[in-house]
Design a protein around this motif. Structure first.
Motif, mmCIF file in Angstrom:
data_model
loop_
_atom_site.group_PDB
_atom_site.id
_atom_site.type_symbol
_atom_site.label_atom_id
_atom_site.label_comp_id
_atom_site.label_asym_id
_atom_site.label_seq_id
_atom_site.Cartn_x
_atom_site.Cartn_y
_atom_site.Cartn_z
ATOM 1 N N VAL A 178 4.304 0.555 2.183
ATOM 2 C CA VAL A 178 4.392 -0.488 3.196
ATOM 3 C C VAL A 178 3.913 -1.775 2.557
ATOM 4 O O VAL A 178 2.906 -1.796 1.843
ATOM 5 N N THR A 179 4.656 -2.843 2.755
ATOM 6 C CA THR A 179 4.377 -4.117 2.106
ATOM 7 C C THR A 179 4.079 -5.204 3.134
ATOM 8 O O THR A 179 4.362 -5.061 4.328
ATOM 9 N N SER A 206 2.309 2.963 14.449
ATOM 10 C CA SER A 206 2.041 3.454 13.100
ATOM 11 C C SER A 206 2.962 2.799 12.072
ATOM 12 O O SER A 206 4.073 2.358 12.385
ATOM 13 N N VAL A 207 2.491 2.774 10.823
ATOM 14 C CA VAL A 207 3.265 2.152 9.746
ATOM 15 C C VAL A 207 4.509 2.966 9.398
ATOM 16 O O VAL A 207 5.422 2.436 8.755
ATOM 17 N N LEU A 233 0.843 -1.193 0.000
ATOM 18 C CA LEU A 233 0.000 0.000 0.000
ATOM 19 C C LEU A 233 0.880 1.245 0.000
ATOM 20 O O LEU A 233 1.789 1.354 0.836
ATOM 21 N N PRO A 234 0.628 2.200 -0.900
ATOM 22 C CA PRO A 234 1.343 3.484 -0.829
ATOM 23 C C PRO A 234 0.944 4.229 0.446
ATOM 24 O O PRO A 234 -0.210 4.174 0.881
ATOM 25 N N VAL A 235 1.904 4.915 1.033
ATOM 26 C CA VAL A 235 1.660 5.703 2.247
ATOM 27 C C VAL A 235 1.728 7.173 1.853
ATOM 28 O O VAL A 235 2.771 7.663 1.407
ATOM 29 N N VAL A 236 0.603 7.879 1.997
ATOM 30 C CA VAL A 236 0.469 9.241 1.481
ATOM 31 C C VAL A 236 -0.098 10.153 2.568
ATOM 32 O O VAL A 236 -0.991 9.754 3.322
ATOM 33 N N SER A 237 0.427 11.378 2.632
ATOM 34 C CA SER A 237 -0.112 12.388 3.534
ATOM 35 C C SER A 237 -0.091 13.725 2.822
ATOM 36 O O SER A 237 0.948 14.140 2.288
ATOM 37 N N ASN A 238 -1.256 14.400 2.780
ATOM 38 C CA ASN A 238 -1.376 15.698 2.104
ATOM 39 C C ASN A 238 -0.848 15.625 0.670
ATOM 40 O O ASN A 238 -0.107 16.514 0.216
#
Length: 294
Positions: free
Chosen positions: A206-207, A236-237, A194-199
């Motif tokens: 994270v795999t 948290s991831v 999953l891509p980890v995205v903020s703003n």
């Protein structure tokens, strides 16, 4: 691997089985009685995303334990019941159970005599990252993975671009998502990453392997207070994301992208355009793209 187009009928390896030559015949397997934790440690130390489970005496294949099975156990899906029901929420107790409790038994397998194009078709059709190779008596002979196939297919000069085959309908999570939350999303969507995205900023990926390594490298024991799931899965991831962020662009040739992924030992690349995440391309996407051009 000499840069010529792959011709399955003429460029066969000098090996009694083409599939065994391309895959791994000296395969590492574990018995059904091995503790989950010990199996995870072995997978992490060897860099395996899957591990065949065999009868100790006969060598017959009985199951497969994968990084996704471990993610399921860590709160992703039905295998989490082993923690919540049998061990009353004590995950450190649950990982001492034998691997037969969480291994997958409904397996896709291939035979040593199968032709490579047929095996590639099976991988694409089933979206399976690795197929055990067994004989007529289910004796484990080896394993062939997406990465093994990609090693062969990258000798073919593709005309496709990353934008032609990348996944654009993305599921993303925030850096503050918990390990348990990420595992639940992976299991629900049948994703391995999953891509980890903020703003709108990409932090990383994270795999399933990252979550498995959290157990296998011993980090899980650093967060113990009571041994409950809240202790070890509530962090948290962002703590799992390490190393450089590797990316590609939509206009990259898929063959070049495949070779880059193989050289870095990664299973996927985020696709960036104008500093924005526009997609993701995985080993499966590349196998499917190159297969269609053969």
């Amino acid at each position: 691997m000499n840069g010529r187009p792959v011709e399955f009928s003429t460029n066969k390896p000098e090996h009694p089985s083409e599939i065994l030559a391309i895959g791994t015949s000296d395969v590492y397997s574990v018995p059904q009685t091995m503790q989950i934790y010990r199996a995870v440690v072995a997978m992490c130390s060897k860099g395996f995303r899957r591990l065949p489970v065999t009868d100790a005496g006969t060598g017959r294949l009985r199951g497969l334990i994968t990084a996704s099975d471990v993610v399921d156990l860590m709160g992703g899906g039905s295998k989490f019941n082993l923690v919540t029901v049998k061990h009353q929420g004590q995950i450190l107790s649950a990982i001492n159970e034998p691997v037969k409790e969480i291994m997958s038994t409904d397996l896709e397998t291939v035979h040593p005599s199968d032709e490579l194009p047929d095996v590639v078709d099976r991988i694409v059709m089933t979206k399976t990252g690795g197929l055990p190779i067994v004989d007529n008596n289910d004796l484990l002979m080896g394993i062939i993975t997406e990465r093994d196939v990609l090693q062969v297919l990258t000798s073919y000069k593709s005309k496709s671009l990353v934008e032609d085959v990348m996944t654009t309908s993305l599921r993303v999570i925030s850096p503050d998502e918990t390990i348990q939350g990420a595992g639940r999303e992976m299991t629900r969507r049948n994703f391995r990453r999953l891509p980890v995205v903020s703003n709108d900023v990409l932090f990383g990926i994270v795999t399933a392997m990252d979550i498995m390594k959290y157990v296998g490298d011993g980090t899980i024991f650093e967060n113990i207070t009571t041994g409950s799931t809240d202790d070890v899965l509530g962090i948290s991831v962002r703590s799992l994301m390490k190393g450089d962020l590797l990316t590609t662009s939509p206009l990259e040739n898929v063959g070049d992208a495949a070779r880059f992924m193989l050289s870095k030992g990664v299973g996927a690349l985020p696709v960036i355009e104008d500093s924005r995440l526009v997609g993701i391309i995985t080993e499966y996407d590349l196998v499917r793209a190159l297969q269609n051009e053969l």
